[in-house]
Design a protein around this motif. Structure first.
Motif, PDB file in Angstrom:
ATOM      1  N   SER A 204      61.602 115.224  60.828  1.00 48.33           N
ATOM      2  CA  SER A 204      61.363 116.211  62.163  1.00 48.33           C
ATOM      3  C   SER A 204      62.465 115.734  63.095  1.00 48.33           C
ATOM      4  O   SER A 204      62.974 114.859  63.265  1.00 48.33           O
ATOM      5  N   PRO A 205      62.914 116.774  63.663  1.00 43.82           N
ATOM      6  CA  PRO A 205      63.924 116.903  64.827  1.00 43.82           C
ATOM      7  C   PRO A 205      63.348 116.247  65.843  1.00 43.82           C
ATOM      8  O   PRO A 205      64.063 115.889  67.128  1.00 43.82           O
ATOM      9  N   ARG A 206      62.125 116.073  66.067  1.00 43.53           N
ATOM     10  CA  ARG A 206      61.401 115.574  67.285  1.00 43.53           C
ATOM     11  C   ARG A 206      61.840 114.097  67.439  1.00 43.53           C
ATOM     12  O   ARG A 206      62.139 113.269  66.643  1.00 43.53           O
ATOM     13  N   PRO A 207      61.961 113.703  68.916  1.00 40.88           N
ATOM     14  CA  PRO A 207      62.331 112.479  69.218  1.00 40.88           C
ATOM     15  C   PRO A 207      61.456 111.201  68.551  1.00 40.88           C
ATOM     16  O   PRO A 207      60.030 111.336  68.884  1.00 40.88           O
ATOM     17  N   GLU A 208      61.747 110.170  68.629  1.00 42.28           N
ATOM     18  CA  GLU A 208      60.994 109.124  68.133  1.00 42.28           C
ATOM     19  C   GLU A 208      60.275 108.620  69.433  1.00 42.28           C
ATOM     20  O   GLU A 208      60.478 108.667  70.438  1.00 42.28           O
ATOM     21  N   SER A 209      59.015 108.006  69.029  1.00 42.19           N
ATOM     22  CA  SER A 209      58.131 107.164  70.131  1.00 42.19           C
ATOM     23  C   SER A 209      59.042 106.265  70.886  1.00 42.19           C
ATOM     24  O   SER A 209      60.194 105.672  70.423  1.00 42.19           O
ATOM     25  N   ALA A 210      58.815 105.876  72.094  1.00 41.30           N
ATOM     26  CA  ALA A 210      59.333 104.832  72.884  1.00 41.30           C
ATOM     27  C   ALA A 210      59.652 103.768  72.341  1.00 41.30           C
ATOM     28  O   ALA A 210      60.377 102.993  72.393  1.00 41.30           O
ATOM     29  N   ALA A 211      58.466 103.075  71.714  1.00 44.15           N
ATOM     30  CA  ALA A 211      57.987 102.012  71.114  1.00 44.15           C
ATOM     31  C   ALA A 211      59.322 101.726  69.946  1.00 44.15           C
ATOM     32  O   ALA A 211      59.766 100.689  69.490  1.00 44.15           O
ATOM     33  N   ILE A 212      59.229 102.950  68.972  1.00 43.11           N
ATOM     34  CA  ILE A 212      60.231 102.687  67.937  1.00 43.11           C
ATOM     35  C   ILE A 212      61.600 102.721  68.514  1.00 43.11           C
ATOM     36  O   ILE A 212      62.415 101.806  68.061  1.00 43.11           O
ATOM     37  N   LEU A 213      61.884 103.544  69.504  1.00 40.77           N
ATOM     38  CA  LEU A 213      63.171 103.456  69.931  1.00 40.77           C
ATOM     39  C   LEU A 213      63.598 102.116  70.526  1.00 40.77           C
ATOM     40  O   LEU A 213      64.734 101.798  70.383  1.00 40.77           O
ATOM     41  N   ARG A 214      62.576 101.587  71.271  1.00 39.52           N
ATOM     42  CA  ARG A 214      62.757 100.316  71.439  1.00 39.52           C
ATOM     43  C   ARG A 214      62.960  99.289  70.672  1.00 39.52           C
ATOM     44  O   ARG A 214      63.998  98.261  70.818  1.00 39.52           O
ATOM     45  N   GLY A 215      62.253  99.013  69.672  1.00 37.10           N
ATOM     46  CA  GLY A 215      62.583  98.297  68.684  1.00 37.10           C
ATOM     47  C   GLY A 215      64.049  98.556  67.770  1.00 37.10           C
ATOM     48  O   GLY A 215      64.590  97.509  67.620  1.00 37.10           O
ATOM     49  N   ARG A 216      64.603  99.879  67.805  1.00 34.99           N
ATOM     50  CA  ARG A 216      65.861 100.034  67.170  1.00 34.99           C
ATOM     51  C   ARG A 216      66.803  99.251  68.312  1.00 34.99           C
ATOM     52  O   ARG A 216      67.995  98.842  67.468  1.00 34.99           O
ATOM     53  N   ALA A 217      66.781  99.820  69.414  1.00 33.87           N
ATOM     54  CA  ALA A 217      67.832  98.912  70.246  1.00 33.87           C
ATOM     55  C   ALA A 217      67.790  97.555  70.502  1.00 33.87           C
ATOM     56  O   ALA A 217      68.682  96.956  70.388  1.00 33.87           O
TER      57      ALA A 217
END
Length: 440
Positions: free
Chosen positions: A209-222
């Motif tokens: 999906s092109p929808r943005p990832e959740s804040a928690a997933i994005l934080r984990g990736r960073a």
């Protein structure tokens, strides 16, 4: 902006030598996969690079420079299957003219988005090609080493390969009926265990999906990207005295930007890691590998097994496999670590198979948990029979259904709301439609 039109012929940069060079080659050809466009007068050429979902912007300098060089200096050509390219004859001058300007455009087929990845004149193309692409191409044509990975699935030389580690029984399953060779990772098994349709759509068909990832997933990736960069730079010096983000409320790593509360939470997690970093106090002679890809082969099942530890390092003759996870809440003590994180179970089995070598008595698998205001470390000994037996049970329960599955039926549930494949899954959307609005 000047309007461009589709071009049917491939652009090919070819070089024919009078005699074989030191590699034994007499002909070199460079092409670029994608959709080709040019202005009516031939002064501008474009190459559109297609992605399944959103635009893929993370392309290397060498890749972009090589694509631009092919677009700028390529000759309209055609070829039969397995034959060399040859120029197309009888084309008007505008089709064969060398352009003054080159653009490479990324296009996302999933959401229809686009982005100009480069817009260079011919002189800049020459400079970038010489600086970035030529060294990479030289390494590619000179390389003779073996790099095990997902490409082993289609390799005809696999049976005779001495580089790929053999690990019979690594998936803890008896030999089954023959199927086409496949590759699998712990994340693949977990995705299939949660929902076979999700696994099939995202892992095999690459639909997301092109929808943005959740804040928690994005934080984990960073956080993950920040640690990878620091570990690669610090080598054996560790993160004990590592400086965190200059502005804890606004920072980024690996292309993942955080701001506000999520940024501050991520910065605190980095602080927690500093005391748990496995490189703290590591001797100068030890080996450190940041996110290496490990590959082994189960010949009984004809399956290539792939894992990417967050960090590998030696200590005192043994190997330490470190996985790092971020979470908002502490682990539930009623569930085993390896069932919660199957990659730990696969790590135990791969280490027990001897993929890394070293002193097995000094080797272990570690799980580092980073919370907003706390951190913890758990250890698993791949030399203990009880640990190996539990790992085999965990992996067998997940790998068995994956290995036998041929239909990939959906398993609708509350996790459908965050599913990357929801746009392509009617049962998932129908399930969510039955829930009260606040629960969707």
């Amino acid at each position: 902006m000047v309007r461009t039109h589709p071009v049917p012929d491939e652009w090919v940069v070819g070089q024919l030598l009078r005699s074989p060079d030191r590699r034994g080659a007499t002909r070199y050809e460079q092409t670029a996969w994608g959709r080709r466009y040019a202005s009516s007068d031939g002064g501008i050429r474009e190459l559109w690079l297609l992605s399944f979902g959103t635009v893929k912007k993370e392309r290397s300098s060498a890749e972009l420079a090589a694509a631009a060089h092919t677009v700028a200096f390529g000759v309209p050509s055609t070829a039969g299957y397995g034959e060399p390219y040859h120029p197309v004859e009888g084309l008007p001058a505008t089709r064969t003219a060398r352009p003054q300007r080159v653009r490479v455009v990324g296009v996302g087929c999933g959401d229809g988005g686009s982005a100009v990845l480069l817009d260079w004149d011919v002189e800049e193309v020459r400079e970038r090609y010489t600086e970035h692409a030529v060294p990479a191409l030289s390494r590619a044509v000179d390389g003779t080493g073996h790099v095990p990975g997902s490409s082993c699935v289609g390799c005809k030389a696999l049976n005779g390969c001495t580089t790929l580690h053999r690990a019979p029984g690594v998936l803890a399953l008896p030999p089954g009926r023959p199927r086409l060779r496949r590759s699998v990772s712990a994340s693949d098994l977990r995705a299939h265990d949660e929902c076979p349709a999700h696994f099939h759509l995202t892992r095999q068909l690459k639909l997301r999906s092109p929808r943005p990832e959740s804040a928690a997933i994005l934080r984990g990736r960073a956080v993950d990207a920040w640690l990878n960069e620091r570990h690669a730079a610090l080598s054996a010096r560790g993160c004990q005295h590592m400086a965190g983000p200059e502005d804890p409320g606004n920072w980024s790593a690996g292309g993942h930007a955080l701001i506000g509360d999520e940024a501050r939470t991520g910065a605190r997690m980095l602080t927690e890691h500093a005391a748990l970093c496995p490189l703290n106090g590591l001797g100068p002679g030890e080996q450190v590998r940041v996110q290496p890809q490990l590959t082994c082969y189960d010949p009984e099942l004809d399956v290539v097994v792939i894992a990417t530890p967050d960090l590998l390092h030696t200590r005192g003759g043994g190997w330490i496999w470190r996985e790092t996870k971020t979470a908002g809440n502490h682990l539930w003590e009623g569930r085993s670590l390896m069932r919660t994180y199957p990659q730990l179970a696969l790590a135990v089995l791969m280490m027990a198979s001897g993929i890394l070598g070293g002193d097995s008595r000094r080797s272990r698998v570690e799980l580092e948990m980073l919370y907003p205001n706390d951190g913890g470390l758990e250890e698993l000994d791949p030399g203990l029979p009880s640990i190996v037996d539990e790992a085999r049970t965990v992996i067998a329960e997940m790998a068995g259904p994956w290995l036998r599955d041929t239909s990939y039926d959906p398993n609708p549930g509350r996790r459908c709301g965050d599913c990357e494949a929801l746009d392509w899954c009617r049962p998932g959307r129908e399930y969510l439609a039955t829930l009260p609005a606040p629960s969707r």
